[in-house]
Scaffold this active site. Sequence first.
Site, PDB file in Angstrom:
ATOM      1  N   CYS A   1       0.822  -1.229   0.000  1.00 55.66           N
ATOM      2  CA  CYS A   1       0.000   0.000   0.000  1.00 55.66           C
ATOM      3  C   CYS A   1       0.849   1.270   0.000  1.00 55.66           C
ATOM      4  CB  CYS A   1      -0.953   0.007   1.186  1.00 55.66           C
ATOM      5  SG  CYS A   1      -2.123  -1.358   1.152  1.00 55.66           S
TER       6      CYS A   1
ATOM      7  N   HIS B   1      -3.190   7.496   1.862  1.00 56.47           N
ATOM      8  CA  HIS B   1      -3.585   6.159   1.428  1.00 56.47           C
ATOM      9  C   HIS B   1      -4.993   5.896   1.974  1.00 56.47           C
ATOM     10  CE1 HIS B   1      -3.902   1.994   0.730  1.00 56.47           C
ATOM     11  NE2 HIS B   1      -3.682   1.626   1.980  1.00 56.47           N
TER      12      HIS B   1
ATOM     13  N   ASN C   1      -9.988   0.225  -0.473  1.00 54.38           N
ATOM     14  CA  ASN C   1      -8.524   0.268  -0.419  1.00 54.38           C
ATOM     15  C   ASN C   1      -7.969  -0.327  -1.716  1.00 54.38           C
ATOM     16  OD1 ASN C   1      -5.810  -0.104   0.077  1.00 54.38           O
ATOM     17  ND2 ASN C   1      -6.089  -0.919   2.146  1.00 54.38           N
TER      18      ASN C   1
HETATM   19  N1  ACO Z   1     -18.904  -7.918   8.607  1.00 52.13           N
HETATM   20  C1  ACO Z   1     -19.420  -8.175   9.809  1.00 52.13           C
HETATM   21  N2  ACO Z   1     -18.662  -8.494  10.864  1.00 52.13           N
HETATM   22  C2  ACO Z   1     -17.345  -8.581  10.690  1.00 52.13           C
HETATM   23  C3  ACO Z   1     -16.739  -8.337   9.446  1.00 52.13           C
HETATM   24  C4  ACO Z   1     -17.582  -8.001   8.382  1.00 52.13           C
HETATM   25  N3  ACO Z   1     -17.121  -7.721   7.143  1.00 52.13           N
HETATM   26  N4  ACO Z   1     -15.409  -8.481   9.559  1.00 52.13           N
HETATM   27  C5  ACO Z   1     -15.175  -8.809  10.850  1.00 52.13           C
HETATM   28  N5  ACO Z   1     -16.338  -8.875  11.514  1.00 52.13           N
HETATM   29  C6  ACO Z   1     -16.554  -9.205  12.917  1.00 52.13           C
HETATM   30  C7  ACO Z   1     -15.422  -9.970  13.534  1.00 52.13           C
HETATM   31  O1  ACO Z   1     -15.543 -11.339  13.236  1.00 52.13           O
HETATM   32  C8  ACO Z   1     -15.619  -9.670  14.992  1.00 52.13           C
HETATM   33  O2  ACO Z   1     -16.615 -10.513  15.476  1.00 52.13           O
HETATM   34  P1  ACO Z   1     -16.495 -11.127  16.969  1.00 52.13           P
HETATM   35  O3  ACO Z   1     -16.463  -9.939  17.878  1.00 52.13           O
HETATM   36  O4  ACO Z   1     -17.728 -11.950  17.040  1.00 52.13           O
HETATM   37  O5  ACO Z   1     -15.211 -11.899  16.961  1.00 52.13           O
HETATM   38  C9  ACO Z   1     -16.146  -8.229  14.987  1.00 52.13           C
HETATM   39  O6  ACO Z   1     -16.627  -7.993  13.667  1.00 52.13           O
HETATM   40  C10 ACO Z   1     -15.106  -7.209  15.327  1.00 52.13           C
HETATM   41  O7  ACO Z   1     -13.969  -7.485  14.545  1.00 52.13           O
HETATM   42  P2  ACO Z   1     -12.690  -6.626  14.649  1.00 52.13           P
HETATM   43  O8  ACO Z   1     -11.649  -7.185  13.757  1.00 52.13           O
HETATM   44  O9  ACO Z   1     -12.368  -6.420  16.087  1.00 52.13           O
HETATM   45  O10 ACO Z   1     -13.247  -5.235  14.058  1.00 52.13           O
HETATM   46  P3  ACO Z   1     -12.521  -3.866  13.959  1.00 52.13           P
HETATM   47  O11 ACO Z   1     -13.318  -2.826  14.619  1.00 52.13           O
HETATM   48  O12 ACO Z   1     -11.059  -3.938  14.303  1.00 52.13           O
HETATM   49  O13 ACO Z   1     -12.640  -3.583  12.408  1.00 52.13           O
HETATM   50  C11 ACO Z   1     -11.242  -3.629  10.466  1.00 52.13           C
HETATM   51  C12 ACO Z   1     -12.025  -4.451  11.479  1.00 52.13           C
HETATM   52  C13 ACO Z   1     -12.223  -2.792   9.687  1.00 52.13           C
HETATM   53  C14 ACO Z   1     -10.513  -4.584   9.520  1.00 52.13           C
HETATM   54  C15 ACO Z   1     -10.239  -2.723  11.195  1.00 52.13           C
HETATM   55  O14 ACO Z   1      -9.477  -3.442  12.113  1.00 52.13           O
HETATM   56  C16 ACO Z   1      -9.332  -2.005  10.254  1.00 52.13           C
HETATM   57  O15 ACO Z   1      -9.747  -1.197   9.466  1.00 52.13           O
HETATM   58  N6  ACO Z   1      -8.023  -2.261  10.329  1.00 52.13           N
HETATM   59  C17 ACO Z   1      -7.070  -1.625   9.449  1.00 52.13           C
HETATM   60  C18 ACO Z   1      -6.722  -2.610   8.428  1.00 52.13           C
HETATM   61  C19 ACO Z   1      -6.580  -2.053   7.070  1.00 52.13           C
HETATM   62  O16 ACO Z   1      -7.202  -1.099   6.647  1.00 52.13           O
HETATM   63  N7  ACO Z   1      -5.720  -2.691   6.316  1.00 52.13           N
HETATM   64  C20 ACO Z   1      -5.528  -2.365   4.965  1.00 52.13           C
HETATM   65  C21 ACO Z   1      -4.166  -2.742   4.527  1.00 52.13           C
HETATM   66  S1  ACO Z   1      -2.965  -1.891   5.413  1.00 52.13           S
HETATM   67  C22 ACO Z   1      -3.234  -0.399   5.148  1.00 52.13           C
HETATM   68  O17 ACO Z   1      -3.661  -0.111   4.078  1.00 52.13           O
HETATM   69  C23 ACO Z   1      -2.962   0.626   6.143  1.00 52.13           C
END
Ligand code: ACO
Length: 324
Positions: free
Chosen positions: A114, A251, A281
């Site tokens: 990224c 980004h 993304n």
């Molecule tokens: N739909 C519904 N529920 C979901 C989904 C979905 N698509 N994905 C995960 N969940 C659930 C999980 O299973 C979890 O359930 P549980 O509590 O029963 O175990 C719950 O939602 C919470 O999951 P978390 O992973 O804790 O959710 P979080 O608030 O951290 O959000 C996310 C997840 C959106 C991926 C977040 O962590 C994030 O944006 N991280 C940054 C990652 C990123 O953007 N990476 C891109 C590449 S790197 C970069 O570009 C910077």
Amino acid sequence: MAYHSVIVGCGSYLPARVVENQELAAKVDTSDEWIIERTGIRRRHIAAEGETTCDLAYAAASAALQNAGVKPEAIDLIVLATATPDHTFPATATQVQARLGLTHGAAFDVHAVCSGFIYALAVADNFLKAGQAKTALVIGAETFSRILDWKDRSTCVLFGDGAGAVLLERQDGAPDVRSQGVISTHLHSDGRYKDHLFVDGGPSSTQSTGYLRMAGKEVFKHAVTNLAGVVNEALSANNISAAEVDWVVPHQANQRILDATARKLQLDPGRVISTVANHANTSAASVPLALATAVGDGRIQRGQLLILEAMGGGFTWGAGLVRW
Ligand code: ACO
């Protein structure tokens, strides 16, 4: 002789097919509400069958050349950032070079996921500053849809396909924060965090392409800290304050990362370009796509000060200060 580089044009390309959150909710256990609340993403573009990273890159490059009013023959360097090349080799950049009808100059890919576009911009800028090239095409292009596990709801909702490009021209004189051009670039990496964000395949390990795997929460924490750190580094290297920056072009990973980074830097969120709702993304393509969008709709004007920033797998992260 001292040189600096100026961005003389930009362009982008998005595949025609738009996939709304609701369409994904029909395939995996997710919802439009969850995706919007956690990420700000509403839709993404997905490449058609047979449409490759090279196709997207060539379309964005052609748009950038047209925007700059420059003929392809002027290009003597192509640096293409991608983590989803058409082939393990040759580099996708050489295929774009061939499509542009060029047989002179150098073309190669850089791989920083990224952060790829910031890395590619830094590489090209340094070639121009060193006097080794005169006109550089810098492209970020990805087809992440091809490396997503479409059964994994925690990753498949986050990404899209696309490409963006800029054309850099060498000009006389050292970079200067008051003059048009790339003022400075700042790159970092830390390979200890590979397991937080990686693809579980590759030619030398599994002889397969593999799928993207991510520990979202961990990536989120590192992203905000690293991005705020590298933006501050770029500002202090040039002795300017955040208030002097007209636009942040980040980004586009997640709206919450954009908001948290802006808060940490005490930046007005109204000065942060956000396209994540419509593009999701797009990895290395996201910064030049956001740039081309904001130039196209007139928000970014000549003479304004921009900070471009990104973070990605590796981890890698970086920033570039540019006077548009
Ligand atoms: N739909 C519904 N529920 C979901 C989904 C979905 N698509 N994905 C995960 N969940 C659930 C999980 O299973 C979890 O359930 P549980 O509590 O029963 O175990 C719950 O939602 C919470 O999951 P978390 O992973 O804790 O959710 P979080 O608030 O951290 O959000 C996310 C997840 C959106 C991926 C977040 O962590 C994030 O944006 N991280 C940054 C990652 C990123 O953007 N990476 C891109 C590449 S790197 C970069 O570009 C910077």
